[in-house]
Write a protein that holds these residues in place. Structure first.
Motif, PDB file in Angstrom:
ATOM      1  N   GLN A 112     -24.404  24.835  76.886  1.00 33.15           N
ATOM      2  CA  GLN A 112     -25.172  23.521  76.749  1.00 33.15           C
ATOM      3  C   GLN A 112     -26.903  23.793  77.184  1.00 33.15           C
ATOM      4  OE1 GLN A 112     -23.751  20.714  75.725  1.00 33.15           O
ATOM      5  NE2 GLN A 112     -21.922  22.149  75.712  1.00 33.15           N
ATOM      6  N   GLU A 113     -27.156  24.857  77.519  1.00 33.98           N
ATOM      7  CA  GLU A 113     -28.612  25.274  77.511  1.00 33.98           C
ATOM      8  C   GLU A 113     -29.310  25.433  76.218  1.00 33.98           C
ATOM      9  OE1 GLU A 113     -30.048  25.047  80.550  1.00 33.98           O
ATOM     10  OE2 GLU A 113     -28.240  25.115  81.601  1.00 33.98           O
ATOM     11  N   ASP A 114     -30.462  25.271  76.372  1.00 32.98           N
ATOM     12  CA  ASP A 114     -31.274  25.405  75.059  1.00 32.98           C
ATOM     13  C   ASP A 114     -31.192  26.788  74.420  1.00 32.98           C
ATOM     14  OD1 ASP A 114     -32.199  22.846  75.341  1.00 32.98           O
ATOM     15  OD2 ASP A 114     -33.937  23.149  76.565  1.00 32.98           O
ATOM     16  N   ASP A 115     -31.211  27.671  75.158  1.00 38.96           N
ATOM     17  CA  ASP A 115     -31.402  29.125  74.821  1.00 38.96           C
ATOM     18  C   ASP A 115     -30.122  29.731  75.046  1.00 38.96           C
ATOM     19  OD1 ASP A 115     -31.771  31.749  73.638  1.00 38.96           O
ATOM     20  OD2 ASP A 115     -33.700  32.031  74.902  1.00 38.96           O
ATOM     21  N   VAL A 116     -29.032  29.277  74.294  1.00 33.54           N
ATOM     22  CA  VAL A 116     -27.664  29.785  74.522  1.00 33.54           C
ATOM     23  C   VAL A 116     -27.572  31.523  74.217  1.00 33.54           C
ATOM     24  CG1 VAL A 116     -25.336  29.593  73.818  1.00 33.54           C
ATOM     25  CG2 VAL A 116     -26.625  27.413  73.959  1.00 33.54           C
ATOM     26  N   LYS A 117     -28.469  31.826  73.394  1.00 32.58           N
ATOM     27  CA  LYS A 117     -28.293  33.411  73.041  1.00 32.58           C
ATOM     28  C   LYS A 117     -28.859  34.155  74.376  1.00 32.58           C
ATOM     29  CE  LYS A 117     -29.392  36.652  69.638  1.00 32.58           C
ATOM     30  NZ  LYS A 117     -28.577  37.103  68.439  1.00 32.58           N
ATOM     31  N   MET A 118     -29.656  33.608  75.058  1.00 31.31           N
ATOM     32  CA  MET A 118     -30.118  34.213  76.199  1.00 31.31           C
ATOM     33  C   MET A 118     -29.003  34.335  77.290  1.00 31.31           C
ATOM     34  SD  MET A 118     -32.890  33.571  79.246  1.00 31.31           S
ATOM     35  CE  MET A 118     -32.176  32.216  79.520  1.00 31.31           C
ATOM     36  N   MET A 119     -28.041  33.341  77.199  1.00 37.66           N
ATOM     37  CA  MET A 119     -27.182  33.040  78.347  1.00 37.66           C
ATOM     38  C   MET A 119     -26.001  33.763  77.910  1.00 37.66           C
ATOM     39  SD  MET A 119     -28.902  31.338  80.415  1.00 37.66           S
ATOM     40  CE  MET A 119     -27.463  31.101  81.659  1.00 37.66           C
ATOM     41  N   ALA A 120     -25.572  34.469  76.633  1.00 37.08           N
ATOM     42  CA  ALA A 120     -24.597  35.095  76.339  1.00 37.08           C
ATOM     43  C   ALA A 120     -23.937  36.150  77.203  1.00 37.08           C
ATOM     44  CB  ALA A 120     -24.841  35.813  74.995  1.00 37.08           C
ATOM     45  N   PRO A 121     -24.767  37.034  77.886  1.00 34.62           N
ATOM     46  CA  PRO A 121     -24.219  37.882  78.732  1.00 34.62           C
ATOM     47  C   PRO A 121     -23.420  37.196  80.022  1.00 34.62           C
ATOM     48  CG  PRO A 121     -26.481  38.867  78.216  1.00 34.62           C
ATOM     49  CD  PRO A 121     -26.125  37.224  77.582  1.00 34.62           C
ATOM     50  N   CYS A 122     -24.316  36.074  80.563  1.00 32.56           N
ATOM     51  CA  CYS A 122     -23.726  35.347  81.549  1.00 32.56           C
ATOM     52  C   CYS A 122     -22.133  34.557  81.280  1.00 32.56           C
ATOM     53  CB  CYS A 122     -24.877  34.429  81.822  1.00 32.56           C
ATOM     54  SG  CYS A 122     -24.392  33.271  83.388  1.00 32.56           S
ATOM     55  N   ILE A 123     -22.377  34.262  80.015  1.00 37.59           N
ATOM     56  CA  ILE A 123     -21.056  33.396  79.503  1.00 37.59           C
ATOM     57  C   ILE A 123     -19.936  34.514  79.420  1.00 37.59           C
ATOM     58  CG2 ILE A 123     -20.166  32.333  77.712  1.00 37.59           C
ATOM     59  CD1 ILE A 123     -22.697  30.989  76.944  1.00 37.59           C
ATOM     60  N   ALA A 124     -20.104  35.548  79.050  1.00 36.63           N
ATOM     61  CA  ALA A 124     -18.976  36.631  78.703  1.00 36.63           C
ATOM     62  C   ALA A 124     -18.689  37.061  80.206  1.00 36.63           C
ATOM     63  CB  ALA A 124     -19.711  37.928  77.729  1.00 36.63           C
ATOM     64  N   LEU A 125     -19.541  37.269  80.914  1.00 30.90           N
ATOM     65  CA  LEU A 125     -18.786  37.826  82.328  1.00 30.90           C
ATOM     66  C   LEU A 125     -18.404  36.558  83.275  1.00 30.90           C
ATOM     67  CD1 LEU A 125     -21.853  40.131  83.568  1.00 30.90           C
ATOM     68  CD2 LEU A 125     -19.574  40.471  83.502  1.00 30.90           C
ATOM     69  N   ASP A 126     -18.673  35.236  82.910  1.00 34.88           N
ATOM     70  CA  ASP A 126     -18.083  34.164  83.384  1.00 34.88           C
ATOM     71  C   ASP A 126     -16.480  34.113  82.846  1.00 34.88           C
ATOM     72  OD1 ASP A 126     -20.165  33.008  84.970  1.00 34.88           O
ATOM     73  OD2 ASP A 126     -20.876  31.720  83.223  1.00 34.88           O
ATOM     74  N   ARG A 127     -16.707  34.563  81.917  1.00 28.78           N
ATOM     75  CA  ARG A 127     -15.193  34.426  81.092  1.00 28.78           C
ATOM     76  C   ARG A 127     -14.184  35.239  81.698  1.00 28.78           C
ATOM     77  NH1 ARG A 127     -15.361  33.958  75.098  1.00 28.78           N
ATOM     78  NH2 ARG A 127     -13.196  33.358  75.304  1.00 28.78           N
TER      79      ARG A 127
END
Length: 109
Positions: free
Chosen positions: A28-43
């Motif tokens: 839901q963050e504005d810059d989802v692309k920047m959050m991609a490494p975080c999302i991948a590790l979270d999963r």
């Protein structure tokens, strides 16, 4: 199940919840692309923690083999989340650190 196993299960399940929450919030963050490494590790972290908890709950000898990998992914996820100021990332980083420590203690039990 002894209290040490229950404590480990609690840490694993708390980490699953924190990682799932963080990944959803990051989307839901504005810059989802920047959050991609975080999302991948979270999963990845949520998945390995959930699998480890399930195997531990059923008394599988294979749960103990996963603790090292679980601790490593928790460390990596915690480090990534700690880089971000979002409250959900900071909460996830804290849960990952607790889970990493619980896994490392579980390896020596």
């Amino acid at each position: 199940m002894n209290t040490q196993h229950q404590s480990l299960l609690d840490a694993l399940n708390a980490c699953v919840a924190a990682c799932e929450n963080c990944a959803s919030a990051c989307l839901q963050e504005d810059d989802v692309k920047m959050m991609a490494p975080c999302i991948a590790l979270d999963r990845d972290c949520a998945d390995i923690c959930a699998l480890t908890a399930r195997l531990l709950s059923r008394g599988s000898e294979h749960a103990w083999h996963l603790l090292r990998e679980c601790a490593e992914i928790c460390r990596l996820c915690g480090e990534e989340c700690a880089k971000h100021a979002h409250a959900h990332c900071q909460a996830c980083a804290a849960a990952c650190r607790r889970c990493e420590e619980a896994c490392r203690q579980g390896m020596t039990a």
